[in-house]
Design an enzyme around this catalytic site. Structure first.
Site, short mmCIF file in Angstrom:
data_model
loop_
_atom_site.label_atom_id
_atom_site.label_comp_id
_atom_site.label_asym_id
_atom_site.label_seq_id
_atom_site.Cartn_x
_atom_site.Cartn_y
_atom_site.Cartn_z
CG ASP A 182 -77.41 -42.76 3.35
OD1 ASP A 182 -76.69 -42.95 2.31
OD2 ASP A 182 -78.42 -43.91 3.72
CB SER A 183 -72.02 -41.47 1.33
OG SER A 183 -72.28 -39.88 1.11
CG ASP A 232 -79.51 -40.28 0.78
OD1 ASP A 232 -80.16 -40.81 0.28
OD2 ASP A 232 -78.48 -40.89 0.67
CE LYS A 265 -79.78 -40.50 -2.88
NZ LYS A 265 -79.51 -41.79 -2.37
CD GLU A 269 -80.07 -46.51 -0.68
OE1 GLU A 269 -80.15 -47.75 -0.10
OE2 GLU A 269 -79.00 -45.94 -0.05
CD GLU A 280 -74.35 -46.41 -5.36
OE1 GLU A 280 -75.24 -45.79 -4.79
OE2 GLU A 280 -73.23 -46.48 -4.70
O1 KIV Z 1 -75.31 -41.41 -0.02
C1 KIV Z 1 -74.80 -40.88 -1.08
O2 KIV Z 1 -73.95 -40.18 -1.26
C2 KIV Z 1 -75.58 -41.31 -2.17
C3 KIV Z 1 -74.88 -41.16 -3.52
C4 KIV Z 1 -73.58 -42.00 -3.70
C5 KIV Z 1 -75.63 -41.29 -4.81
O3 KIV Z 1 -76.44 -42.00 -2.23
#
Ligand code: KIV
Length: 269
Positions: free
Chosen positions: A50-51, A89, A118, A120, A187
Site C-alpha cells: 500500500d506504499s 497489501d 499482507k 499489519e 519493519e
Molecule cells: O507497503 C509496502 O510497500 C510495505 C513494505 C514496505 C513492506 O508494506
C-alpha cells in the site's frame, strides 16, 4: 545477454517456508506490469504494497489507499509477472474485524491472481489472521513499525528500543506465526531485536530497516532504484540513480527534439 542468474526458482508457500535457515529471500514491491515483469525472474516475492499510495499516488501516507486501488494494481502486477509469487497489501480499514477481513480477502482472491495477502498487526490482529488462514487465505504478517498505525502511534517510530517493546515484538511474531501466517515482514526494528524475533519463530522473517539478521529483505522499488528523491531513509540502499538517469534522458530527448536530431532518417517511415 541475460543477466539473470540461472539458480533462480519460482516460489510457492512451501518453498518460502522451507527457505528458513536455508536461503535468504529477496522481496521487492511493484505496482504495475512493466516493472513487475522486470523483477519477475529475480525477486522471490513481489509485494503490491500500500506504499503505492505514496510512491504511485503521491499521498503523504498509506491510509487512504482503497481495496479497489490494491486490486487494480495487483491485476497489473500479475499481468506483467504471470508466474511470480504476488502478495497484496490489505489497506487500512479493510480488516477491522474477522468477517470484514475475510470478505475483503476473498474479494482479492476472486478478482486477482495474488498468491497471498499482507496484514499489519501483531497480537492485536492474531484472531483476524487465524480466521483468514482457517479459511484458506495465505497471510503474510507485518509487525514492528506499521505504517497504517502512523496516526495512532504519533509518527513512524523505530521499534524495539526498550525491553518491554522487545518482549511485545517477540510476542507479536509468535502470535502471528501461531495464527497461521507463512511469513512476517518486520519493519523499522532494532537489529538486535529483529535477530531475536527471527530466532523465535519457524517462518521466514522479511526485514526492512531491521538489519541483515532476518531471513530476507524487502524494499520499495522506487526507493532502491533511486526514483524517490525527497529523502533517503537510513535503511535504503540505492542500487541505481533512477531519478537522475530519467531526468538526464528526458533532457537529452528535449535537446534532440529542439535541434531536430530526433527523429533521424532511420527513425522515420
Ligand atoms: O507497503 C509496502 O510497500 C510495505 C513494505 C514496505 C513492506 O508494506
Amino acid at each position: 545477454m541475460s543477466i539473470i542468474k540461472n539458480d533462480f526458482e519460482k516460489m510457492n508457500i512451501t518453498k518460502i517456508k522451507n527457505s528458513k535457515n536455508n536461503k535468504k529471500l529477496t522481496v521487492i514491491t511493484a505496482y504495475d506490469a512493466l516493472f513487475a515483469k522486470l523483477f519477475e525472474d529475480t525477486a522471490d516475492m513481489i509485494l503490491v504494497g500500500d506504499s503505492l499510495n505514496m510512491s504511485f499516488a503521491g499521498k503523504s501516507d498509506t491510509l487512504s489507499a482503497t481495496l479497489e486501488q490494491m486490486i487494480y494494481h495487483t491485476n497489473a502486477v500479475c499481468a506483467g509477472a504471470k508466474s511470480a509469487f504476488v502478495i497484496t497489501d490489505m489497506p487500512f480499514g479493510t480488516y477491522i474485524n474477522k468477517d470484514q477481513a475475510l470478505e475483503n480477502a476473498i474479494k482479492v482472491y476472486r478478482e486477482t491472481n495474488a498468491a497471498a495477502i499482507k496484514i499489519e498487526g501483531g497480537e492485536d490482529r492474531a484472531d483476524i489472521i487465524k480466521h483468514l488462514t482457517s479459511n484458506s487465505i495465505a497471510v503474510m504478517g507485518h509487525i514492528g513499525l506499521m505504517p497504517q498505525y502512523v496516526r495512532s502511534e504519533g509518527g513512524y517510530k523505530v521499534r524495539g528500543k526498550t525491553p518491554q517493546d522487545e518482549e511485545q515484538l517477540i510476542r507479536d511474531a509468535i502470535a502471528v506465526e501461531k495464527a497461521g501466517a507463512f511469513s512476517i515482514v518486520v519493519e523499522g526494528v532494532m537489529s538486535s531485536v529483529a535477530k531475536k524475533i527471527t530466532e523465535a519463530v519457524n517462518i521466514p522473517i522479511i526485514g526492512i530497516g531491521a538489519g541483515n539478521v532476518t531471513d530476507g529483505q524487502v524494499l520499495v522499488w522506487s526507493d532502491m532504484l533511486g526514483f524517490f528523491e525527497e529523502f533517503k531513509p537510513k535503511f535504503v540502499r540505492h542500487y541505481m540513480q533512477g531519478a537522475l538517469l530519467v531526468k538526464e534522458a528526458v533532457n537529452q530527448y528535449r535537446n534532440d527534439v529542439q535541434d531536430s536530431s530526433f527523429p533521424s532518417k532511420e527513425e522515420e517511415y
